[in-house]
Design a protein around this motif. Structure first.
Motif, PDB file in Angstrom:
ATOM      1  N   PHE A 154       0.831  -1.201   0.000  1.00  0.00           N
ATOM      2  CA  PHE A 154       0.000   0.000   0.000  1.00  0.00           C
ATOM      3  C   PHE A 154       0.868   1.254   0.000  1.00  0.00           C
ATOM      4  N   GLY A 155       1.796   1.270  -0.969  1.00  0.00           N
ATOM      5  CA  GLY A 155       2.636   2.441  -1.167  1.00  0.00           C
ATOM      6  C   GLY A 155       1.992   3.418  -2.127  1.00  0.00           C
ATOM      7  N   ALA A 156       2.833   4.167  -2.846  1.00  0.00           N
ATOM      8  CA  ALA A 156       2.339   5.251  -3.692  1.00  0.00           C
ATOM      9  C   ALA A 156       1.421   4.755  -4.802  1.00  0.00           C
ATOM     10  N   ILE A 157       1.752   3.621  -5.415  1.00  0.00           N
ATOM     11  CA  ILE A 157       0.959   3.132  -6.555  1.00  0.00           C
ATOM     12  C   ILE A 157      -0.436   2.690  -6.117  1.00  0.00           C
ATOM     13  N   PRO A 158      -0.570   1.777  -5.140  1.00  0.00           N
ATOM     14  CA  PRO A 158      -1.915   1.387  -4.729  1.00  0.00           C
ATOM     15  C   PRO A 158      -2.722   2.521  -4.116  1.00  0.00           C
ATOM     16  N   ARG A 159      -2.062   3.513  -3.552  1.00  0.00           N
ATOM     17  CA  ARG A 159      -2.831   4.638  -3.002  1.00  0.00           C
ATOM     18  C   ARG A 159      -3.423   5.509  -4.104  1.00  0.00           C
ATOM     19  N   ILE A 160      -2.810   5.503  -5.270  1.00  0.00           N
ATOM     20  CA  ILE A 160      -3.433   6.153  -6.429  1.00  0.00           C
ATOM     21  C   ILE A 160      -4.579   5.294  -6.951  1.00  0.00           C
ATOM     22  N   LEU A 161      -4.353   3.991  -6.984  1.00  0.00           N
ATOM     23  CA  LEU A 161      -5.354   3.071  -7.524  1.00  0.00           C
ATOM     24  C   LEU A 161      -6.628   3.002  -6.678  1.00  0.00           C
ATOM     25  N   ALA A 162      -6.477   3.007  -5.364  1.00  0.00           N
ATOM     26  CA  ALA A 162      -7.602   2.729  -4.473  1.00  0.00           C
ATOM     27  C   ALA A 162      -8.806   3.637  -4.726  1.00  0.00           C
ATOM     28  N   PRO A 163      -8.657   4.968  -4.754  1.00  0.00           N
ATOM     29  CA  PRO A 163      -9.835   5.804  -4.986  1.00  0.00           C
ATOM     30  C   PRO A 163     -10.413   5.667  -6.392  1.00  0.00           C
ATOM     31  N   ILE A 164      -9.555   5.371  -7.370  1.00  0.00           N
ATOM     32  CA  ILE A 164     -10.060   5.155  -8.742  1.00  0.00           C
ATOM     33  C   ILE A 164     -10.939   3.912  -8.782  1.00  0.00           C
ATOM     34  N   LEU A 165     -10.460   2.847  -8.160  1.00  0.00           N
ATOM     35  CA  LEU A 165     -11.219   1.598  -8.116  1.00  0.00           C
ATOM     36  C   LEU A 165     -12.536   1.791  -7.365  1.00  0.00           C
ATOM     37  N   ALA A 166     -12.479   2.522  -6.249  1.00  0.00           N
ATOM     38  CA  ALA A 166     -13.695   2.773  -5.482  1.00  0.00           C
ATOM     39  C   ALA A 166     -14.700   3.562  -6.313  1.00  0.00           C
ATOM     40  N   ALA A 167     -14.206   4.545  -7.080  1.00  0.00           N
ATOM     41  CA  ALA A 167     -15.098   5.343  -7.926  1.00  0.00           C
ATOM     42  C   ALA A 167     -15.743   4.499  -9.023  1.00  0.00           C
ATOM     43  N   MET A 168     -15.090   3.403  -9.403  1.00  0.00           N
ATOM     44  CA  MET A 168     -15.637   2.509 -10.425  1.00  0.00           C
ATOM     45  C   MET A 168     -16.589   1.467  -9.831  1.00  0.00           C
ATOM     46  N   GLY A 169     -16.806   1.558  -8.523  1.00  0.00           N
ATOM     47  CA  GLY A 169     -17.747   0.638  -7.889  1.00  0.00           C
ATOM     48  C   GLY A 169     -17.126  -0.601  -7.301  1.00  0.00           C
ATOM     49  N   CYS A 170     -15.803  -0.592  -7.120  1.00  0.00           N
ATOM     50  CA  CYS A 170     -15.122  -1.743  -6.529  1.00  0.00           C
ATOM     51  C   CYS A 170     -15.085  -1.620  -5.006  1.00  0.00           C
ATOM     52  N   ARG A 171     -15.051  -2.759  -4.369  1.00  0.00           N
ATOM     53  CA  ARG A 171     -14.738  -2.829  -2.941  1.00  0.00           C
ATOM     54  C   ARG A 171     -13.240  -3.057  -2.848  1.00  0.00           C
ATOM     55  N   VAL A 172     -12.533  -2.200  -2.129  1.00  0.00           N
ATOM     56  CA  VAL A 172     -11.070  -2.225  -2.129  1.00  0.00           C
ATOM     57  C   VAL A 172     -10.573  -2.662  -0.759  1.00  0.00           C
ATOM     58  N   ILE A 173      -9.676  -3.660  -0.767  1.00  0.00           N
ATOM     59  CA  ILE A 173      -8.998  -4.096   0.446  1.00  0.00           C
ATOM     60  C   ILE A 173      -7.501  -4.089   0.172  1.00  0.00           C
ATOM     61  N   TYR A 174      -6.702  -4.045   1.238  1.00  0.00           N
ATOM     62  CA  TYR A 174      -5.253  -4.022   1.046  1.00  0.00           C
ATOM     63  C   TYR A 174      -4.572  -4.759   2.175  1.00  0.00           C
ATOM     64  N   THR A 175      -3.327  -5.154   1.925  1.00  0.00           N
ATOM     65  CA  THR A 175      -2.466  -5.670   2.982  1.00  0.00           C
ATOM     66  C   THR A 175      -1.117  -4.990   2.869  1.00  0.00           C
ATOM     67  N   ALA A 176      -0.488  -4.763   4.005  1.00  0.00           N
ATOM     68  CA  ALA A 176       0.812  -4.098   4.044  1.00  0.00           C
ATOM     69  C   ALA A 176       1.448  -4.366   5.394  1.00  0.00           C
ATOM     70  N   ARG A 177       2.759  -4.125   5.475  1.00  0.00           N
ATOM     71  CA  ARG A 177       3.440  -4.320   6.759  1.00  0.00           C
ATOM     72  C   ARG A 177       2.912  -3.352   7.810  1.00  0.00           C
ATOM     73  N   THR A 178       2.594  -2.139   7.361  1.00  0.00           N
ATOM     74  CA  THR A 178       2.089  -1.127   8.275  1.00  0.00           C
ATOM     75  C   THR A 178       0.624  -0.851   7.960  1.00  0.00           C
ATOM     76  N   ARG A 179      -0.220  -1.010   8.953  1.00  0.00           N
ATOM     77  CA  ARG A 179      -1.651  -0.771   8.766  1.00  0.00           C
ATOM     78  C   ARG A 179      -1.932   0.724   8.862  1.00  0.00           C
ATOM     79  N   VAL A 180      -2.681   1.257   7.902  1.00  0.00           N
ATOM     80  CA  VAL A 180      -3.027   2.683   7.886  1.00  0.00           C
ATOM     81  C   VAL A 180      -4.537   2.833   7.768  1.00  0.00           C
ATOM     82  N   ASP A 181      -5.031   3.972   8.210  1.00  0.00           N
ATOM     83  CA  ASP A 181      -6.446   4.285   8.021  1.00  0.00           C
ATOM     84  C   ASP A 181      -6.607   4.927   6.655  1.00  0.00           C
ATOM     85  N   ASP A 182      -7.423   4.320   5.818  1.00  0.00           N
ATOM     86  CA  ASP A 182      -7.641   4.831   4.473  1.00  0.00           C
ATOM     87  C   ASP A 182      -9.139   4.995   4.248  1.00  0.00           C
ATOM     88  N   PRO A 183      -9.549   6.068   3.580  1.00  0.00           N
ATOM     89  CA  PRO A 183     -10.989   6.312   3.427  1.00  0.00           C
ATOM     90  C   PRO A 183     -11.717   5.308   2.547  1.00  0.00           C
TER      91      PRO A 183
END
Length: 310
Positions: A149-178
């Motif tokens: 969940f670095g720079a690339i997936p953080r760009i992808l996540a809101p785009i995917l959500a806007a397209m109607g996807c449910r977005v989940i992620y895994t990473a070494r560090t857990r962050v709060d994401d909208p």
């Protein structure tokens, strides 16, 4: 300052390189070893792209002051050889993030809609193939799992959500994401309809997607890899794709690059492949050259370097 850009460059890209102020840039194709070893003895800075930067190359450049990765991953650089010479190595995190994010999205759509297959069929004279319509899918409404969940997936996540996807992620560090909810890797593999890899290749991540991980993925899921080829066990992936255990894959990176002709993955109709070009846009180069040129200035002036790895 003499810079060797170790990659091919078309007329537009070469023009951008030659116009960089204060730098004398020589372009050396990846496959022109003779030219490279003619340039290295007078080289101050090596701008490294994809072709391996070996200990032999470093030894051939007695005046080398900096190895600058044009990109992020430094697994193709002999870091120990650079360290022994006291040569700093820097990378450029974030400069290619938008380009890679957009290709990852394109691969998701291409696999689900079988764009490459329809393109080949139409060029061969087939207007439509009813059999190919079975299983065509939409991205909207699916669960997309982002591994990393670095720079690339953080760009992808809101785009995917806007397209109607449910977005989940895994990473070494857990962050709060909208828009993206955290899962462990095991949970993500079980839940996701699309698994997209965005990890660096380090010993802990090598073959993180192996036969066992592929076996945990949902039947009918697809795998996207724009990270590093070594994240995936290629034999296990071919087996999972051939058996129908997973429905398809979109791959921009491979464990062996260039990918050998006749590699089994190229024979699979449910795979879309691109030759490690996720990062390759004029926008990426413009952002990269700006920072790489700044690091050249800093080397000359003795100022702290940007994004120093060693």
């Amino acid at each position: 300052m003499k810079v060797v850009f170790h990659a091919s460059a078309g007329p537009d890209l070469a023009g951008r390189l030659f116009r960089l102020p204060g730098l004398d840039v020589s372009v050396c194709r990846e496959d022109d070893t003779d030219a490279l070893f003619r340039l290295l003895p007078n080289c101050d800075v090596l701008w490294h792209v994809l072709q391996r930067c070996t200990a032999e190359m470093i030894a051939a450049a007695p005046g080398l002051k900096l190895i600058q990765k044009i990109g992020v991953g430094v697994n193709t650089i002999d870091l120990e050889a650079a360290k022994q010479r006291g040569i700093p190595v820097c990378n450029l995190p974030g400069t290619n993030a938008r380009a890679v994010a957009e290709l990852a999205l394109g691969l998701m759509l291409s696999v689900l809609r079988r764009i490459a297959s329809f393109d080949r069929g139409l060029r061969a004279g087939t207007w439509t193939d009813v059999a190919m319509q079975d299983g065509l899918g939409e991205l909207g409404g699916r669960t997309v799992g982002l591994v990393g969940f670095g720079a690339i997936p953080r760009i992808l996540a809101p785009i995917l959500a806007a397209m109607g996807c449910r977005v989940i992620y895994t990473a070494r560090t857990r962050v709060d994401d909208p828009v993206a909810a955290y899962r462990t890797l095991d949970q993500l593999l079980v839940e996701a309809d699309v698994v997209s890899l965005h990890l660096p290749l380090v010993p802990e991540t090598e073959h993180v997607i192996d036969a066992e991980a592929l076996g945990r993925m949902k039947p009918g899921a697809i795998l996207i890899n724009t990270g590093r080829g070594g994240l995936v066990d290629p034999a296990a992936l071919v087996a999972a794709l051939s058996s129908g255990r997973i429905a398809g894959a979109g791959l921009d990176v491979f464990e062996t690059e260039p990918l050998p002709a006749g590699d089994p993955v190229l024979l699979l109709p449910n795979v879309v492949v691109t030759p490690h070009v996720g990062w390759l846009t004029t926008g990426t180069f413009d952002r990269s050259f700006l920072l790489a040129a700044e690091n050249c200035r800093r080397v000359a002036s003795g100022d702290p370097l940007l994004n120093r790895v060693i």
